[in-house]
Design an enzyme around this catalytic site. Sequence first.
Site, mmCIF file in Angstrom:
data_model
loop_
_atom_site.group_PDB
_atom_site.id
_atom_site.type_symbol
_atom_site.label_atom_id
_atom_site.label_comp_id
_atom_site.label_asym_id
_atom_site.label_seq_id
_atom_site.Cartn_x
_atom_site.Cartn_y
_atom_site.Cartn_z
ATOM 1 C CB ILE A 260 -13.535 58.886 -35.190
ATOM 2 C CG1 ILE A 260 -12.760 58.848 -33.876
ATOM 3 C CG2 ILE A 260 -12.618 59.137 -36.360
ATOM 4 C CD1 ILE A 260 -11.691 57.764 -33.822
ATOM 5 C CB SER B 264 -16.660 61.009 -20.972
ATOM 6 O OG SER B 264 -16.300 60.169 -22.040
ATOM 7 N N GLY B 265 -16.773 63.041 -23.677
ATOM 8 C CA GLY B 265 -15.920 63.859 -24.527
ATOM 9 C C GLY B 265 -16.042 63.514 -25.990
ATOM 10 C CG ASP C 34 -21.101 53.628 -19.426
ATOM 11 O OD1 ASP C 34 -22.290 53.302 -19.642
ATOM 12 O OD2 ASP C 34 -20.583 54.657 -19.911
#
Length: 419
Positions: A254, A259-260, A371
């Site tokens: 999704i 970061s991933g 962030d």
Amino acid sequence: MNLEQLDLSMNKLTGEMPASFGNFSYLNKLILSRNMLSGPLPRSVQNLQKLTMLDLSNNRFSGAIPPEIGVLSSLSISLDLSGNRFAGELPEEMSGLTQLQSLDLSSNGLHGSISVLGALTSLTSLNISFNNFSGAIPVTPFFKTLSSNSYAGNPSLCESYDGHICASDMVRRTTLKTVRTVILVCAILGSITLLLVVVWILFNRSRRLEGEKATSLSAAGGNDFSYPWTFTPFQKLNFCVDSILECLKDENVIGKGCSGVVYRAEMPNGDIIAVKKLWKTTKEEPIDAFAAEIQILGHIRHRNIVKLLGYCSNKSVKLLLYNYVPNGNLQELLSENRSLDWDTRYKIAVGAAQGLSYLHHDCVPAILHRDVKCNNILLDSKYEAYLADFGLAKLMNSPNYHHAMSRIAGSYGYIAPGK
């Protein structure tokens, strides 16, 4: 005076606390810990009607806790009077501190009943250890879940769940339970020999099944999934690592970020969670994002901050488990050119601001997200905003804080505010 925050901790201050402190009527945080202040707490403290945090720990204050402390109904974050020489009973007026979340009265000379603490319905943390309190512990949901370490060193305190079970009786009850446990363990060990053959068969079968499962999951993570797993939940979760790994498929992706990759994972019991699989790092690059999210989100709870349920890891793969937020992120919403009414826009902006305000002003120490961007603001079905992705976040008092602040923060799509 309009001073709102005052921190004079660790300054070797001596003498009594001046009554003139009551003139700081705009103070919301007062920290005088780790000094050598002595004498009684001035009654003028009742004038600090906007105070949300009061820390007087590790001084030499003496005398009784003044009843005027109960007038400070604005105290909501913490009240820390530990490590002093306060004596006497707790004033009944303390029942007025109904918004207080953390109370520490440990290591003083206080005595008498603690029944007044049963009225503090907002408490999430309490330490009254090493005083001389006596009588029954309040029968409230909070006290029923309280660790015995929170009231250790008060031998005359009694539980009151089953009548009056005093601390000494608790020790005997624990000893008896230990003896019974030893007997049970010995009986089990005596029958182990009869089960060795069965265990050996099950062990070989389990290794074969693990090999087959590692093969079936090769598309998701190759041999990385064959290493032993560590599963650490932050609350009771009714599913296991295997159920999580089975959902790490391309059709469940999704979102992806710096970061991933994030998967939607539906568990066998019907629970739906979000699983972030962090990108692999080199040997020279520590997994800062993984450690940061666990350190930050593992200890805070707020309606506008995504909830970390736990994490899984092995030698090669790191997984973070979150509450699933079904409406995607703000960037997706804006890019789809959906027509948003101004009430919805206002609700999203306020929700994000409330999450940031909690991190900056209500967390001790304060937390910097570093962030904040549209991709990291998630939305639920009612457009309630949730701050997410704390991989770059830092605690204000962390050892590497000043070093980290000297480096550029943020990821693609983020612009830091100007100085």
